[in-house]
Design an enzyme around this catalytic site. Structure first.
Site, PDB file in Angstrom:
ATOM      1  CD  GLU A 143      52.969  26.021 -11.820  1.00  0.00           C
ATOM      2  OE1 GLU A 143      51.732  25.867 -11.897  1.00  0.00           O
ATOM      3  OE2 GLU A 143      53.776  25.426 -12.569  1.00  0.00           O
ATOM      4  CD  GLU A 195      52.523  28.384 -16.282  1.00  0.00           C
ATOM      5  OE1 GLU A 195      53.237  27.692 -15.528  1.00  0.00           O
ATOM      6  OE2 GLU A 195      52.179  29.559 -15.999  1.00  0.00           O
TER       7      GLU A 195
END
Length: 310
Positions: free
Chosen positions: A160, A180
């Site tokens: 990210e 995730e």
């Protein structure tokens, strides 16, 4: 400045109200951050937002974004201003070996503080974000070009962070993925928004739904990174490539680089007509600069320009 834009043929007459507001916003004197107003620019996920994490919702518990231990170490983030022929390049080196470069609240606070300082530093031309821990890349919006050098693992928050950069380069042995969903959560640091913009919605969904991990070659094939290199003995092939790219950026006009980034970033969020209006307004920002006159003079005299960011 606004008058100069208004005088340009067809600027305001052909635009709807929203476009006109964007032109007016761009026409205002740009601050060091070179941002449009929040109401026009859209929401941006910053390191400071990441630091807030998830908080319980009213009426019941909610997932809380996890962080590593809160051990504070001044060397977690090393900010190096390169000198001599690399002057203008800043390297943000993430160095949390004991936490495998996981995003701690302290590290995010340090990143946010460094970003705020670099935004207003007109001497900064390009920023490289890298890991100083062998084999791991950690896991902003800055007005200058940013390059993520991925020489190792970039999973979850690490990817990210890389996605928030303008350009990503990686070693073929690097590993990247938004994993995730394996933990029954979603990428909460901008991954669900930036990955689709980088590689397309369908493929981004596939990667997030499967929590798939890609190597450098696979990441290059899907357009996640711009360059892939065979890893060297020192383990810094991606960093060396990032440095080469940063050196290519150094000779260009600093104001032009910042305004070009603004025009691209904001233009990608709107329709083409509005995007062209943003481009026209941003172009107008470069016309009265001393750098533009220096560029013309240098071209006429057949010499390298001496830009000052003015």
């Amino acid at each position: 400045m606004a008058a100069a834009v208004a005088a340009a043929p067809g600027t305001l007459g052909s635009l709807h109200a929203g476009g006109a507001r964007l032109v007016a916003a761009c026409s205002a004197r740009l601050c060091p951050g070179l941002r449009l107003p929040r109401s026009l620019a859209g929401r941006r996920v910053s390191p400071a937002t990441w630091a807030q994490g998830w908080v319980p919702a009213a009426g019941g518990p909610a997932p809380k974004r996890g962080y590593s231990s809160e051990m504070k170490t001044e060397d977690e983030l090393r900010v190096r201003h390169l000198e001599e022929e690399n002057r203008g390049i800043v390297v943000l080196g993430i160095n949390r070996a004991y936490g495998k470069n996981a995003l701690s609240k302290n590290l995010i606070k340090m990143l946010s503080k460094a970003v705020d300082a670099l935004k207003s530093d007109k001497k900064v031309r390009t920023i490289i974000i890298r890991s100083e821990v062998p084999g791991i890349f950690c896991a902003a919006n800055l007005p200058v070009p940013t390059i993520a050098a991925i020489d190792g693992l970039a999973l979850g928050g690490g990817l990210e962070l890389a996605l928030a950069c303008d350009i990503r380069v990686a070693a073929s042995s690097a590993k990247m993925g938004l994993v995730e969903t394996k933990l029954a959560i979603i990428p909460g640091g901008g991954g669900t928004q930036r990955l689709p913009r980088a590689i397309g919605m369908s493929l981004a969904k596939e990667l997030i739904f499967s929590a798939r991990v890609l190597d450098g070659q696979e990441a290059k094939a899907v357009g996640l990174i711009s360059h892939v290199l065979e890893q060297n003995q020192e383990g810094d092939a991606a960093y060396r490539k990032a440095l080469d790219l940063a050196r290519e950026f150094l000779p260009q006009g600093p104001v032009a680089m910042r305004v070009a980034k603004l025009a691209i970033n904001q233009g990608m969020e709107v329709d083409l007509v509005t995007g062209l209006a943003i481009e026209e307004a941003c172009y107008a920002q470069t016309i009265p600069t001393k750098d533009r006159l220096e560029g013309l003079l240098a071209f006429k005299e057949k010499r390298p320009p001496r830009y000052k960011g003015e």
